[in-house]
Scaffold this motif. Structure first.
Motif, short mmCIF file in Angstrom:
data_model
loop_
_atom_site.label_atom_id
_atom_site.label_comp_id
_atom_site.label_asym_id
_atom_site.label_seq_id
_atom_site.Cartn_x
_atom_site.Cartn_y
_atom_site.Cartn_z
N VAL A 48 0.84 -1.20 0.00
CA VAL A 48 0.00 0.00 0.00
C VAL A 48 0.87 1.26 0.00
O VAL A 48 0.59 2.24 -0.70
CB VAL A 48 -0.94 0.00 1.22
N LEU A 49 1.95 1.23 0.77
CA LEU A 49 2.86 2.37 0.85
C LEU A 49 3.85 2.40 -0.31
O LEU A 49 4.65 3.31 -0.44
CB LEU A 49 3.64 2.32 2.17
N ARG A 50 3.79 1.41 -1.12
CA ARG A 50 4.68 1.21 -2.24
C ARG A 50 6.15 1.16 -1.82
O ARG A 50 7.04 1.65 -2.50
CB ARG A 50 4.48 2.25 -3.33
N ALA A 64 -7.03 4.25 -10.06
CA ALA A 64 -5.72 4.57 -10.63
C ALA A 64 -4.67 3.64 -10.04
O ALA A 64 -4.61 3.45 -8.83
CB ALA A 64 -5.35 6.02 -10.34
N ASP A 65 -3.84 3.08 -10.90
CA ASP A 65 -2.76 2.20 -10.45
C ASP A 65 -1.78 2.99 -9.60
O ASP A 65 -1.31 4.06 -9.99
CB ASP A 65 -2.04 1.60 -11.66
N ILE A 66 -1.47 2.46 -8.42
CA ILE A 66 -0.59 3.15 -7.50
C ILE A 66 0.77 3.44 -8.11
O ILE A 66 1.46 4.39 -7.74
CB ILE A 66 -0.45 2.32 -6.20
N ARG A 67 1.17 2.63 -9.08
CA ARG A 67 2.47 2.83 -9.73
C ARG A 67 2.48 4.04 -10.64
O ARG A 67 3.54 4.51 -11.04
CB ARG A 67 2.85 1.56 -10.50
N ASP A 68 1.29 4.56 -10.94
CA ASP A 68 1.20 5.76 -11.77
C ASP A 68 1.12 7.03 -10.93
O ASP A 68 1.08 8.13 -11.48
CB ASP A 68 -0.03 5.68 -12.68
N SER A 73 3.75 12.03 -2.76
CA SER A 73 2.42 12.59 -2.54
C SER A 73 1.51 11.57 -1.87
O SER A 73 0.72 11.91 -0.98
CB SER A 73 1.81 13.06 -3.87
N LEU A 74 1.62 10.32 -2.30
CA LEU A 74 0.81 9.27 -1.70
C LEU A 74 1.13 9.12 -0.23
O LEU A 74 0.24 9.12 0.63
CB LEU A 74 1.07 7.95 -2.43
N GLY A 299 -8.46 5.85 -2.12
CA GLY A 299 -8.80 4.45 -2.13
C GLY A 299 -7.77 3.69 -2.91
O GLY A 299 -7.24 4.17 -3.88
N PHE A 300 -7.42 2.53 -2.44
CA PHE A 300 -6.50 1.75 -3.25
C PHE A 300 -6.99 0.32 -3.35
O PHE A 300 -7.57 -0.21 -2.42
CB PHE A 300 -5.06 1.80 -2.72
N THR A 301 -6.79 -0.24 -4.51
CA THR A 301 -7.19 -1.60 -4.74
C THR A 301 -5.97 -2.39 -5.14
O THR A 301 -5.30 -2.05 -6.10
CB THR A 301 -8.21 -1.70 -5.89
N VAL A 302 -5.66 -3.38 -4.34
CA VAL A 302 -4.58 -4.26 -4.70
C VAL A 302 -5.22 -5.35 -5.50
O VAL A 302 -5.77 -6.28 -4.97
CB VAL A 302 -3.89 -4.83 -3.45
N ALA A 303 -5.18 -5.15 -6.80
CA ALA A 303 -5.83 -6.03 -7.76
C ALA A 303 -7.24 -6.26 -7.35
O ALA A 303 -7.87 -6.99 -7.57
CB ALA A 303 -5.15 -7.37 -7.82
N GLY A 304 -7.97 -5.68 -6.83
CA GLY A 304 -9.21 -6.02 -6.20
C GLY A 304 -9.14 -5.62 -4.76
O GLY A 304 -10.11 -5.61 -4.08
#
Length: 324
Positions: A48-50, A64-68, A73-74, A299-304
């Motif tokens: 989540v924190l990348r 939106a893909d977290i990698r983008d 900022s995240l 909101g973040f979705t890890v593949a779902g």
């Protein structure tokens, strides 16, 4: 579906941790992850924190893909409180305001109160108040005092998302109760806007009030539900609860509490009256990520896996880590 493995040493094969994992975290809710050691709880937070990237699948923030997204900022929208409270050499004020240098004295005082850190106002023990030097890594303070300052720092950041990674694990019973109470005030919001909270816990008593509990087993979701629902199912969560002896513990605590009411109600009311339940308003969103999340939340979705959050910070790469 998200999968992740840790690289093996030398010629060893990778060690799989998450296996086609998917879940949702609704905005403004408190969601907990429990499970045996090695089940993947902390790995989810790293993704989540990348701090790590998935092997397959995606982590999505409002689609939106977290990698983008810009990682800085995240992370600036996330506050992490873990079991190792990190303070830096300097004053109490410096440590609480780290990352929120423009905060007013009123905001600092409010964060300290919400975090249960009013002990700093005891002039007999801390004659210099907020200007007291905490020593290297906070060594002049107890573990519970250090943790309460970390919580105050997190509150001052007005985060969109709180991540609580076994925040009371290293505490004695009294300190655990105090810190747990402070955390509950921190995540309550201001009555209008409430940050999303993700909890990782070993002690199940700390997650019983969560809106949703995910039980992890071998990198997958074994069960989900509220505390009462999961106990009623009699599955993995119920087994963990029984193995931990929590029924006996909570029963004994209830009996002690009942007895205490008869003898110390006045003292308890006096003490509780000092607790404030309000929290500071959420900060204005910033730059690209802030613009993306200003109205639709984080909101973040890890593949779902989707975590949604009302707008609202982190401290740096790992909320309490400070300057690198």
């Amino acid at each position: 579906d998200v999968s992740f493995s840790y690289a093996g040493e030398k010629d060893q094969l990778p060690v799989p941790v998450l296996n086609k994992l998917s879940f949702d975290v609704p905005a403004g809710k408190t969601v907990a992850f429990v499970g045996a050691k090695g089940s993947g709880k902390s790995t989810i937070m790293d993704l989540v924190l990348r701090l790590r990237d998935v092997d397959s699948g995606r982590v999505l923030i409002n689609g939106a893909d977290i990698r983008d997204l810009d990682s800085t900022s995240l992370r600036n929208r996330i506050a992490v409180v873990d079991q190792r409270p990190r303070l830096f050499k300097g004053s109490i004020r410096y440590n609480v305001k780290y990352g929120s240098e423009d905060a007013s004295n009123e905001e600092v005082d409010r964060a300290i109160t919400l975090a249960g850190a009013d002990w700093v106002k005891n002039r007999e023990r801390f004659p210099e108040g907020l200007d007291t030097d905490v020593g290297d890594f906070g060594t002049r303070l107890s573990g519970g005092q250090r943790q309460s300052l970390v919580i105050a720092r997190a509150i001052l950041k007005k985060p969109s998302l709180f991540i609580l990674d076994e925040a009371t694990e290293a505490m004695d019973n009294k300190s655990e109760r105090d810190i747990q109470a402070a955390l509950e005030h921190a995540i309550a919001g201001d009555g209008k806007t409430k940050p999303t909270t993700v909890m990782i816990a070993h002690r199940l008593t700390t997650v019983r009030n969560a809106d949703l509990i995910y039980v992890l087993d071998k990198g997958q979701i074994a069960e989900k539900g509220t505390h009462d629902e999961l106990l009623a199912k009699g599955g993995r969560y119920a087994a963990l609860w029984k193995e931990g002896g929590y029924d006996a513990e909570t029963s004994a605590a209830g009996q002690l509490a009942s007895g205490a009411v008869a003898f110390s109600l006045a003292a308890a009311v006096s003490k509780l009256s000092l607790v404030l339940t309000a929290t500071t308003a959420l900060a204005a969103p910033g730059l690209f990520l802030g613009a993306l999340l200003a109205t639709i939340g984080l909101g973040f979705t890890v593949a779902g896996i989707r975590v949604s959050s009302a707008m609202g910070k982190y401290l740096s790469s790992i909320e309490t880590a400070g300057p690198r």
